[in-house]
Design an enzyme around this catalytic site. Structure first.
Site, PDB file in Angstrom:
ATOM      1  N   HIS A 120       0.863  -1.187   0.000  1.00  0.00           N
ATOM      2  CA  HIS A 120       0.000   0.000   0.000  1.00  0.00           C
ATOM      3  C   HIS A 120       0.899   1.236   0.000  1.00  0.00           C
ATOM      4  O   HIS A 120       2.069   1.145  -0.377  1.00  0.00           O
ATOM      5  CB  HIS A 120      -0.982  -0.047   1.181  1.00  0.00           C
ATOM      6  CG  HIS A 120      -0.309  -0.158   2.519  1.00  0.00           C
ATOM      7  ND1 HIS A 120       0.090   0.933   3.235  1.00  0.00           N
ATOM      8  CD2 HIS A 120       0.065  -1.256   3.239  1.00  0.00           C
ATOM      9  CE1 HIS A 120       0.673   0.528   4.350  1.00  0.00           C
ATOM     10  NE2 HIS A 120       0.667  -0.807   4.386  1.00  0.00           N
ATOM     11  N   ALA A 121       0.367   2.348   0.418  1.00  0.00           N
ATOM     12  CA  ALA A 121       1.103   3.604   0.248  1.00  0.00           C
ATOM     13  C   ALA A 121       2.485   3.619   0.901  1.00  0.00           C
ATOM     14  O   ALA A 121       3.484   3.935   0.250  1.00  0.00           O
ATOM     15  CB  ALA A 121       0.255   4.755   0.783  1.00  0.00           C
TER      16      ALA A 121
END
Lengths: 587, 90
Positions: B15-16
């Site tokens: 994810h980020a």
């Protein structure tokens, strides 16, 4: 290299060019036209990226040990420098030939859409970060231009495709030597504001902005509308000399610029504005005019699709009058016909429209419709200092009928309990030899007159100024016209009526001293001409003006009259100094 | 060209934050680096690219590089991924 445009604001300036891309303040797509322009956009984009990076790094440093914050900023920095995004933005600029702002927002919109459809909520939330980075880059792109303009180390000549009036208004004369734009005309608001600020300007150059590089040296001749890019040393010497002369004279005039229009010996003249549309009032007020000397109402005909509507008239008159309060607003009733707005009213094709069905001739022929306009003007008269003016009165019996019609409307209003100013001044335009010669018979019916020099010249000399084959015969300095102006003023003053002038002659610098000399009480000119006319009034003494006016009455030709005035003001009024060759060869 | 296949070991996947960690390592190298999932192949230096890969935990991805120090680059990226980004493992 010489470019010719429209002289918009007088003066001479010499200095380095500063290219302003103010048009890019709008995020809208702007189509570029050359590869030089696209390259410049890419440079702007890259500079904006490094600017934002610098800002973000500073913020990150200031956060110290706040780990969360630092992480967010690092993420923003990665987004900012993302090679895929950079590549897409730059290829958009190149292939679509658009401005950087548009390319950035279009690209980031795509990124956000991609993020939005991701299943992972952690990623969807990053959309806000993309938006943040985009906003910072665009602000940097647009801001740097304005910032740079604020932080100049030397004064510059502003070069732009176009300027917003608000942007022009924010310019400082010390910082901006001159304005040069591709767009614009003599009466655009930017032009008028540049005049108000005393910044020389040449507009309507069409294609100069792409031809100029930052730091090119420019000469801006706001008197002739010339712009010289990278001049020769000879040209520089010549223009430096002229600039010096111009500034000397200008400095003298500056001292009496704000405030009322006063002659050199301190006699005050009313200097008002001619307007066509209500929103012009704002500008008229900024320019410090003494009122609206001519509010043309023909446009109302165009906005009322379903026939005459009293409320439409009333709202407009009310707005203009209350905004000008306490200064006077002279509302001229419909002046349709002739060359203006030949819509609907005249089904018959006329052989001589200027000698035909026009202005109050139509009004008196259709009193029911006409009284709608009169009612609205009377109703608005309690909300401001309104004066009423009738155009094209040639017969005393017309004046009597107009008086009767006005009386009926007043009675109606009184009967309906509607207020109006029963002392509202009523005047007429004097624009035909008939009105001049029979004026003494008309004056008892009016409070004032305003001379319409365009029509008066045309009717007196029997010249249609729109016909190029005879247009050179059109001359408001013709003895027949000057003598009539003199007659009108004398007649009016003998009956204690005031007299204004609202034709374009009032805005002609060489005519101003004569009109002062004849004793005209009020000048009404296009808003853009107010600063020039004020300056011209300031260099004239009433004594000299009277002498010139008197002398002019026995001079044979208009050209010689101009020469007489010219010899008086030369050296006092710099624009004339430079215009000399123009009118000498042209006349 | 150097290549390496790795399985994403943490529960939440890339994810980020993990994407940022990968990119931060990738930009240290001069060579071209790609990360490839069954769905897509992206530039490892592009945060947008690595994020939109949306590789979940257990996905098998291929890291490849070409140019200066390509072997070191692939190794460094592989290390970051293998570490599970300091998160809970599957």
């Amino acid at each position: 290299m010489l470019f010719k445009g429209i002289p918009a604001s007088h003066g001479i300036a010499i200095g380095p060019a500063f290219l302003l891309k103010v048009e890019q303040l709008r995020h809208a797509r702007i189509s570029l036209e050359s590869s030089a322009e696209t390259e410049q956009e890419i440079v702007r984009y890259r500079n904006a990226i490094s600017g934002v990076r610098h800002d973000l790094e500073n913020i990150a440093d200031s956060m110290g040990d706040v780990v969360e914050g630092r992480q967010i900023l690092e993420f923003l920095l990665l987004l900012l420098q993302d090679p895929t995004i950079k590549k897409e933005v730059e290829s958009r600029i190149l292939s679509e030939m658009v401005n950087a702002e548009y390319a950035v927002s279009a690209t980031l919109r795509g990124v956000m859409e991609k993020f939005n459809v991701m299943a992972d909520p952690y990623i969807r939330e990053r959309v806000a970060d993309v938006r943040d980075v985009g906003r910072r880059v665009i602000e940097k792109l647009t801001g740097t231009e304005k910032e740079a303009l604020k932080n100049l180390d030397q004064p510059v000549i502003l070069v732009a495709k176009d300027l917003d009036p608000s942007e022009t208004a924010g310019l400082k004369p010390g910082q901006v030597l001159a304005i040069v734009t591709d767009m614009g005309g003599r009466t655009s608001h930017t032009t008028i504001l540049a005049r108000g600020l005393g910044i020389p300007a040449v507009v309507g150059l069409q294609r100069i902005a792409p031809e100029i590089n930052p730091r090119d040296i420019l000469i801006v001749d706001g008197i002739h509308g010339h712009v010289i890019v990278n001049p020769t040393s000879e040209e520089l010497r010549y223009y430096r000399d002229i600039r010096e002369k111009f500034q000397e004279a200008e400095n003298l005039l500056q001292q009496m610029n704000p405030g009322p229009a006063l002659t050199e010996d301190g006699v005050r003249f009313e200097l008002a504005a001619n307007i066509e549309l209500p929103h012009e009032v704002e500008l008229v007020r900024k320019l410090g005019a003494d009122g609206v000397g001519l509010f043309r109402t023909e446009f109302l005909r165009l906005i009322q699709e379903n026939g005459e509507n009293e409320e439409d008239h009333f709202q407009i008159y009310n707005r203009v009058a209350s905004e000008m309060m306490p200064k006077p607003v002279i509302i001229r009733t419909y002046d349709m016909g002739g060359d203006k707005f030949r819509t609907g009213l005249d089904s018959v094709r006329e052989a001589n429209p200027f000698l035909g069905y026009r202005a109050i001739r139509i009004g008196l022929d259709r009193p029911v419709e006409f009284s709608i306009q009169l009612r609205a003007i009377l109703r608005a008269s309690v909300h401001g200092n309104i004066r009423l003016m009738f155009p094209m009165v040639t017969h005393v019996e017309q004046l009597r009928r107009l008086r009767d019609l006005l009386g009926m409307v007043r009675n109606d209003l009184t009967a309906g309990g509607i207020q109006f100013d029963d002392k509202m001044q009523v005047g007429i335009m004097v624009e035909t030899p008939a009105a001049v010669i029979a004026l003494d018979l008309m004056l008892p019916y009016v409070d004032f007159v305003s001379i319409g020099t365009n029509d008066l010249t045309q009717y007196t000399l029997a010249v249609d100024r729109g016909n190029p084959q005879v247009a050179d015969l059109y001359d408001p300095f013709h003895p027949a016209v000057l003598r009539q102006i003199d007659t009108v003023v004398r007649l009016c003053h003998s009956q204690r009526k005031w007299v204004g002038i609202c034709g374009s002659m009032a805005g002609d610098p060489l005519a101003v001293p004569l009109l002062i000399g004849f004793g005209v009480d009020e000048f009404s000119v296009a808003p853009s001409l107010i600063p020039d006319v004020k300056k011209m009034i300031a260099v004239v003494t009433t004594h000299a003006a009277r002498e010139m006016a008197e002398k002019s009455l026995s001079i044979e030709t208009g050209l010689r009259v101009r020469a007489l005035v010219h010899s008086y003001v030369v050296g006092k009024y710099p624009e004339i100094l430079l215009d000399e060759n123009d009118w000498k060869t042209g006349g | 060209m150097t290549e390496k296949v790795i399985t994403v070991p943490n529960k939440l996947g890339i994810h980020a934050r993990p994407a940022a960690m990968i990119v931060r390592v990738a930009v240290e190298f001069d060579c071209e680096i790609w990360v490839e999932s069954p769905a897509d192949r992206v530039n490892a230096k592009s945060i947008m690219g690595v994020m939109t890969l949306a590789a979940s935990g257990g996905t098998s991805i291929t890291v490849s590089a070409e140019g200066r120090e390509e072997t070191e680059a692939v190794e460094a990226i592989a290390d970051v991924i293998r570490s599970g980004f300091g998160e809970e493992m599957i």
